[in-house]
Design a protein around this motif. Structure first.
Motif, PDB file in Angstrom:
ATOM      1  N   LYS A 195       1.238  -1.108   0.065  1.00 61.05           N
ATOM      2  CA  LYS A 195      -0.212  -0.288  -0.435  1.00 61.05           C
ATOM      3  C   LYS A 195       0.962   1.592  -0.096  1.00 61.05           C
ATOM      4  O   LYS A 195       0.769   1.854  -0.550  1.00 61.05           O
ATOM      5  CB  LYS A 195      -0.954   0.073   1.450  1.00 61.05           C
ATOM      6  CG  LYS A 195      -2.752  -1.281   1.149  1.00 61.05           C
ATOM      7  CD  LYS A 195      -3.407  -0.336  -0.279  1.00 61.05           C
ATOM      8  CE  LYS A 195      -4.202  -0.719  -0.186  1.00 61.05           C
ATOM      9  NZ  LYS A 195      -5.186  -0.100  -0.929  1.00 61.05           N
TER      10      LYS A 195
ATOM     11  N   HIS B 127       2.130   1.508  -3.455  1.00 66.05           N
ATOM     12  CA  HIS B 127       0.236   2.180  -4.299  1.00 66.05           C
ATOM     13  C   HIS B 127       0.937   3.460  -3.926  1.00 66.05           C
ATOM     14  O   HIS B 127       0.547   4.123  -4.825  1.00 66.05           O
ATOM     15  CB  HIS B 127      -0.027   0.979  -3.517  1.00 66.05           C
ATOM     16  CG  HIS B 127      -1.987   1.867  -3.908  1.00 66.05           C
ATOM     17  ND1 HIS B 127      -2.487   1.613  -5.924  1.00 66.05           N
ATOM     18  CD2 HIS B 127      -2.472   2.231  -3.365  1.00 66.05           C
ATOM     19  CE1 HIS B 127      -3.579   2.557  -4.681  1.00 66.05           C
ATOM     20  NE2 HIS B 127      -3.878   2.852  -4.200  1.00 66.05           N
ATOM     21  N   TRP B 128       0.685   4.115  -2.593  1.00 68.04           N
ATOM     22  CA  TRP B 128       0.902   5.617  -2.568  1.00 68.04           C
ATOM     23  C   TRP B 128       1.632   6.405  -3.256  1.00 68.04           C
ATOM     24  O   TRP B 128       0.877   7.989  -3.258  1.00 68.04           O
ATOM     25  CB  TRP B 128       0.450   5.417  -1.081  1.00 68.04           C
ATOM     26  CG  TRP B 128      -0.853   5.034  -0.334  1.00 68.04           C
ATOM     27  CD1 TRP B 128      -2.177   4.842  -1.536  1.00 68.04           C
ATOM     28  CD2 TRP B 128      -0.987   4.342   0.519  1.00 68.04           C
ATOM     29  NE1 TRP B 128      -3.300   4.490  -0.301  1.00 68.04           N
ATOM     30  CE2 TRP B 128      -2.160   3.469   0.906  1.00 68.04           C
ATOM     31  CE3 TRP B 128       0.024   4.591   1.698  1.00 68.04           C
ATOM     32  CZ2 TRP B 128      -3.154   3.575   1.851  1.00 68.04           C
ATOM     33  CZ3 TRP B 128      -0.548   3.385   2.802  1.00 68.04           C
ATOM     34  CH2 TRP B 128      -2.052   2.930   3.103  1.00 68.04           C
TER      35      TRP B 128
ATOM     36  N   HIS C  93       0.161   1.751 -10.227  1.00 70.87           N
ATOM     37  CA  HIS C  93      -0.055   2.392  -8.768  1.00 70.87           C
ATOM     38  C   HIS C  93      -1.437   1.000  -8.944  1.00 70.87           C
ATOM     39  O   HIS C  93      -1.843   0.761  -7.676  1.00 70.87           O
ATOM     40  CB  HIS C  93      -0.969   3.575  -9.198  1.00 70.87           C
ATOM     41  CG  HIS C  93      -1.937   4.161  -8.179  1.00 70.87           C
ATOM     42  ND1 HIS C  93      -1.671   4.428  -6.710  1.00 70.87           N
ATOM     43  CD2 HIS C  93      -3.504   3.898  -8.227  1.00 70.87           C
ATOM     44  CE1 HIS C  93      -2.572   4.720  -6.312  1.00 70.87           C
ATOM     45  NE2 HIS C  93      -3.973   4.518  -7.419  1.00 70.87           N
TER      46      HIS C  93
ATOM     47  N   ASP D 162      -2.204  -1.826  -5.624  1.00 73.15           N
ATOM     48  CA  ASP D 162      -3.694  -2.364  -4.875  1.00 73.15           C
ATOM     49  C   ASP D 162      -3.591  -3.267  -5.330  1.00 73.15           C
ATOM     50  O   ASP D 162      -4.887  -4.463  -4.486  1.00 73.15           O
ATOM     51  CB  ASP D 162      -4.541  -0.844  -5.666  1.00 73.15           C
ATOM     52  CG  ASP D 162      -5.778  -0.721  -4.383  1.00 73.15           C
ATOM     53  OD1 ASP D 162      -5.062  -0.694  -3.342  1.00 73.15           O
ATOM     54  OD2 ASP D 162      -6.664   0.029  -5.145  1.00 73.15           O
TER      55      ASP D 162
HETATM   56 FE   LIG Z   1      -5.942   3.409  -3.452  1.00 72.51          FE
END
Ligand SMILES: [Fe+2]
Length: 155
Positions: free
Chosen positions: A32, A35-36, A47, A51
């Motif tokens: 995560k 991802h961020w 991205h 996720d």
């Molecule tokens: Fe998200």
């Protein structure tokens, strides 16, 4: 109560499962995190991929914890408990390159597969057929994540 050997193998399995659970949460949050924070020309692709992986990793946590409880042992209780048991390391750095993120996650997922192999071995010794069977699916998913990450890196 079971014999001494049975108690010991069951306890060893619960310890390994709790370690697996800690690593699941550590890998979930790192996935995560990336991802961020991922950036660059492949932002959207990476991205979205990360996720998907995070969702898959989080989905196994409840099943792992409940296998421990069904076998009569205690499972994790807190973020602190995770931190004490995780073997997959955090990455709190800023400015990590996108490809370095994917490589780190690929390696972490390969390490996760090794962890699953150890759990399966202990589940076999403890005669825990349910855990033994579930580990196969978790392994297939982790190998798929490692494959996707590796192929995306082109190596
Ligand atoms: Fe998200």
């Amino acid at each position: 109560m079971g014999n001494k050997k049975g108690d010991n193998t069951g306890k060893a399995l619960a310890e390994a499962m709790n370690g697996l659970l800690a690593d699941s949460f550590a890998l979930y949050l790192k996935t995560k995190n990336f991802h961020w924070h991922v950036a660059g020309p492949h932002f959207r692709e990476y991205h979205l991929l990360l996720d998907d992986h995070a969702t898959q990793i989080l989905a196994i946590t409840d099943a792992v914890a409940e296998r421990v409880r069904k076998n009569g042992h205690r499972t994790l209780t807190s973020i602190g408990d995770i931190a004490r048991r995780q073997s997959i390391s955090d990455n709190d750095k800023s400015g990590v390159a996108a490809e370095a993120m994917l490589k780190e996650l690929r390696d972490d997922n390969i390490a996760f597969v090794a962890k699953l192999r150890a759990v399966k071995e202990l589940a076999g010794q403890a005669g825990d057929n349910a855990t033994d069977g579930m580990v196969d699916d978790w392994t297939d998913q982790a190998q798929e994540r490692a494959w996707f990450l590796g192929e995306t890196l082109g190596k």
